[in-house]
Design an enzyme around this catalytic site. Structure first.
Site, PDB file in Angstrom:
ATOM      1  CE  LYS A 144      -4.438   1.140   0.164  1.00 50.98           C
ATOM      2  NZ  LYS A 144      -5.577   0.379  -0.382  1.00 50.98           N
TER       3      LYS A 144
HETATM    4  P1  NAD Z   1     -12.960   7.762  -2.943  1.00 53.40           P
HETATM    5  O1  NAD Z   1     -11.956   8.784  -2.542  1.00 53.40           O
HETATM    6  O2  NAD Z   1     -13.344   7.673  -4.381  1.00 53.40           O
HETATM    7  O3  NAD Z   1     -14.305   7.922  -2.090  1.00 53.40           O
HETATM    8  C1  NAD Z   1     -14.320   7.988  -0.695  1.00 53.40           C
HETATM    9  C2  NAD Z   1     -15.724   8.399  -0.273  1.00 53.40           C
HETATM   10  O4  NAD Z   1     -15.821   8.369   1.156  1.00 53.40           O
HETATM   11  C3  NAD Z   1     -16.099   9.828  -0.666  1.00 53.40           C
HETATM   12  O5  NAD Z   1     -17.472   9.882  -0.998  1.00 53.40           O
HETATM   13  C4  NAD Z   1     -15.843  10.624   0.612  1.00 53.40           C
HETATM   14  O6  NAD Z   1     -16.606  11.810   0.665  1.00 53.40           O
HETATM   15  C5  NAD Z   1     -16.300   9.624   1.640  1.00 53.40           C
HETATM   16  N1  NAD Z   1     -15.753   9.837   2.975  1.00 53.40           N
HETATM   17  C6  NAD Z   1     -14.478  10.150   3.319  1.00 53.40           C
HETATM   18  N2  NAD Z   1     -14.378  10.279   4.651  1.00 53.40           N
HETATM   19  C7  NAD Z   1     -15.612  10.002   5.151  1.00 53.40           C
HETATM   20  C8  NAD Z   1     -16.155   9.947   6.454  1.00 53.40           C
HETATM   21  N3  NAD Z   1     -15.386  10.203   7.520  1.00 53.40           N
HETATM   22  N4  NAD Z   1     -17.472   9.626   6.590  1.00 53.40           N
HETATM   23  C9  NAD Z   1     -18.240   9.360   5.517  1.00 53.40           C
HETATM   24  N5  NAD Z   1     -17.786   9.398   4.258  1.00 53.40           N
HETATM   25  C10 NAD Z   1     -16.487   9.716   4.082  1.00 53.40           C
HETATM   26  O7  NAD Z   1     -12.369   6.347  -2.435  1.00 53.40           O
HETATM   27  P2  NAD Z   1     -12.772   4.896  -2.935  1.00 53.40           P
HETATM   28  O8  NAD Z   1     -11.760   4.442  -3.913  1.00 53.40           O
HETATM   29  O9  NAD Z   1     -14.232   4.850  -3.262  1.00 53.40           O
HETATM   30  O10 NAD Z   1     -12.482   4.055  -1.601  1.00 53.40           O
HETATM   31  C11 NAD Z   1     -13.456   3.913  -0.574  1.00 53.40           C
HETATM   32  C12 NAD Z   1     -13.058   2.733   0.303  1.00 53.40           C
HETATM   33  O11 NAD Z   1     -12.994   1.551  -0.490  1.00 53.40           O
HETATM   34  C13 NAD Z   1     -11.677   2.847   0.965  1.00 53.40           C
HETATM   35  O12 NAD Z   1     -11.724   2.200   2.211  1.00 53.40           O
HETATM   36  C14 NAD Z   1     -10.792   2.074   0.015  1.00 53.40           C
HETATM   37  O13 NAD Z   1      -9.598   1.629   0.633  1.00 53.40           O
HETATM   38  C15 NAD Z   1     -11.718   0.953  -0.351  1.00 53.40           C
HETATM   39  N6  NAD Z   1     -11.387   0.241  -1.582  1.00 53.40           N
HETATM   40  C16 NAD Z   1     -11.276   0.904  -2.748  1.00 53.40           C
HETATM   41  C17 NAD Z   1     -10.991   0.188  -3.901  1.00 53.40           C
HETATM   42  C18 NAD Z   1     -10.952   0.859  -5.249  1.00 53.40           C
HETATM   43  O14 NAD Z   1     -10.877   0.122  -6.242  1.00 53.40           O
HETATM   44  N7  NAD Z   1     -11.003   2.165  -5.354  1.00 53.40           N
HETATM   45  C19 NAD Z   1     -10.803  -1.194  -3.846  1.00 53.40           C
HETATM   46  C20 NAD Z   1     -10.936  -1.847  -2.626  1.00 53.40           C
HETATM   47  C21 NAD Z   1     -11.241  -1.112  -1.500  1.00 53.40           C
END
Ligand code: NAD
Length: 423
Positions: free
Chosen positions: A113
């Site tokens: 990561k």
């Molecule tokens: P992103 O930056 O696109 O979206 C994050 C979202 O969470 C946004 O809507 C933001 O406003 C919201 N957010 C942030 N802090 C918050 C809080 N304290 N309370 C409520 N909402 C909050 O990120 P993403 O890529 O969608 O990732 C989201 C989660 O999924 C993370 O935990 C990430 O590690 C996990 N994830 C992502 C992927 C991927 O392919 N992008 C894959 C596996 C896991």
């Protein structure tokens, strides 16, 4: 119980949660202290300074990290996060989760990561490009298609991955698409990658519901986090006939007990950048959303939102972890005691890394698959992994998380033991 048993006290940090989950798996598997310590400790870490020349000419300094938790099964694989809250322990925790996740879905990868402590919303696109290029240059010795492959995470996207790939390639003197996944299609991205995590979330949710004889079309869903993962998951839940009654982002949330008009909501977010202010629902805050009277709760934002305090008020019968590490160890025990089924992150959100793997395979072969091939292979792999975890849970009387951890940790330990200890 061995000395490696899970602590009963709450470990609210993401690393505390990740270590507690590992300790439980080590206990189930009966591994000794030396192997436990090896599995708990990152293989390699790098911390880099990133000086940024801002658009106004001033200089600002950031810190970046890349952690390779384990590379016994193959190159490191894991996302790059840009957030003000990024710190070394968070990156270590997320790298550890990637190790188990890649093993659970049988990808030939270890776990890694990266992160930069920066709030990307406060910087221009040109500034973020310079940060990304400098970060990539600083960690160059650690990354590469055979070493460690990057992907998007919170605060980064396809464009970030294109900059990573370009910086790496320019420094090597030729184009190397397989150094990063989640790239735009024009530079070797894969069809289906953008939505892969969310599709995987819905595939595993469907499988978990089916084992209780429930269809997606019968359930009410709440989604916390409306970014890349949460927004597409919301759309896929709605397309599968589920009623999405609430969504939120970091600015707040909206709810409508009869169901939100998801296409209208997506249009509102595209126009305003937030779910807040959507006319088709009433405001709701992030904590209240977790306690809504729904069937399926999907945390899709950040770590630790389900803790000892919030877990007791969850009304959903299923929690499907789209986010990484949304449930602390204590909350996990509370949810299990209350009979709430948690589909764990290392299974539920593995669709992203599965299609990242497909993207890497395509880049290495320089031969591109159709969208249909990708969607079918993704669904097949997610359902296979879900079935193996569910079977292990039944056989050993474990929760889905403990079963997934047992499978993931065992595969990593096996690879380590078969390779042997050098020297
Ligand atoms: P992103 O930056 O696109 O979206 C994050 C979202 O969470 C946004 O809507 C933001 O406003 C919201 N957010 C942030 N802090 C918050 C809080 N304290 N309370 C409520 N909402 C909050 O990120 P993403 O890529 O969608 O990732 C989201 C989660 O999924 C993370 O935990 C990430 O590690 C996990 N994830 C992502 C992927 C991927 O392919 N992008 C894959 C596996 C896991």
């Amino acid at each position: 119980m061995t000395e490696s048993a899970a602590p009963l006290v709450e470990s609210p940090s993401p690393l505390g949660t990740a270590r507690a989950q590992l300790a439980k798996a080590v206990d189930v598997l009966g591994y000794d202290g030396g192997l436990h310590e090896m599995l708990a400790t990152p293989r390699r870490e790098i911390t880099v300074s990133i000086p940024l020349r801002r658009d106004d000419g001033t200089i600002e300094l950031f810190t970046g990290y890349r952690v390779q938790h384990n590379i016994s099964r193959g190159p490191g694989k894991g996302g790059l996060r840009y957030a003000a809250s990024v710190d070394p322990d968070e990156v270590r925790a997320l790298a550890m989760l990637m190790t188990w996740k890649c093993a659970v879905v049988e990808l030939p990868y270890g776990g890694a990561k990266g992160g930069v402590t920066i709030d990307p919303r406060r910087y221009s696109k040109a500034e973020l490009e310079r940060v990304t290029r400098r970060y990539t240059s600083e960690i160059m010795p650690m990354i590469g298609p055979e070493r460690d492959i990057m992907a998007p995470d919170i605060g980064t996207d396809e464009q970030t991955m294109a900059w990573v790939m370009d910086t790496f390639s320019v420094n090597r003197g030729y184009t190397i698409p397989a150094v990063a996944t989640g790239k735009p299609l024009a530079v070797g991205g894969s069809l289906g990658r953008l939505t892969a995590t969310s599709r995987g979330v819905v595939h595993t949710a469907r499988a978990a519901l089916a084992s209780a004889g429930v269809a997606l079309s019968e359930v009410r869903v709440a989604v916390q986090g409306f970014g890349k993962v949460g927004s597409h998951a919301t759309r896929f839940f709605a397309e599968a006939g589920a009623t999405v009654v609430a969504v939120s982002d970091q600015y707040g949330g909206v709810q409508a007990s009869d169901g939100l008009d998801v296409p209208a909501l997506l249009a509102h977010v595209a126009a305003t950048g937030s779910v807040v202010g959507f006319a088709g629902g009433d405001p709701i805050d992030n904590t209240t959303l977790l306690a809504l009277d729904v069937d399926v709760l999907v945390p899709a934002a950040v770590e630790g939102v389900l803790d000892a305090e919030t877990a007791g008020s969850v009304k959903a019968a299923w929690v499907v972890e789209a986010a990484n590490g949304p449930t602390t160890a204590r909350a996990d025990a509370i949810l299990a005691d209350r009979g709430i089924v948690v589909v764990p992150d290392i299974l539920a959100n593995a669709g992203g890394v599965v299609v990242s793997y497909f993207e890497w395979v395509q880049a290495n072969q320089a031969y591109w698959w159709t969208e249909r091939e990708i969607e079918e292979r993704l669904e097949h792999r997610m359902l296979e992994a879900y079935a193996a975890v569910a079977e292990a849970a039944r056989t050993h009387g474990l929760t889905l998380r403990d079963a997934a951890m047992m499978i993931g940790v065992r595969r990593v330990a096996e690879a380590h033991q078969i390779r042997g200890l050098y020297p």
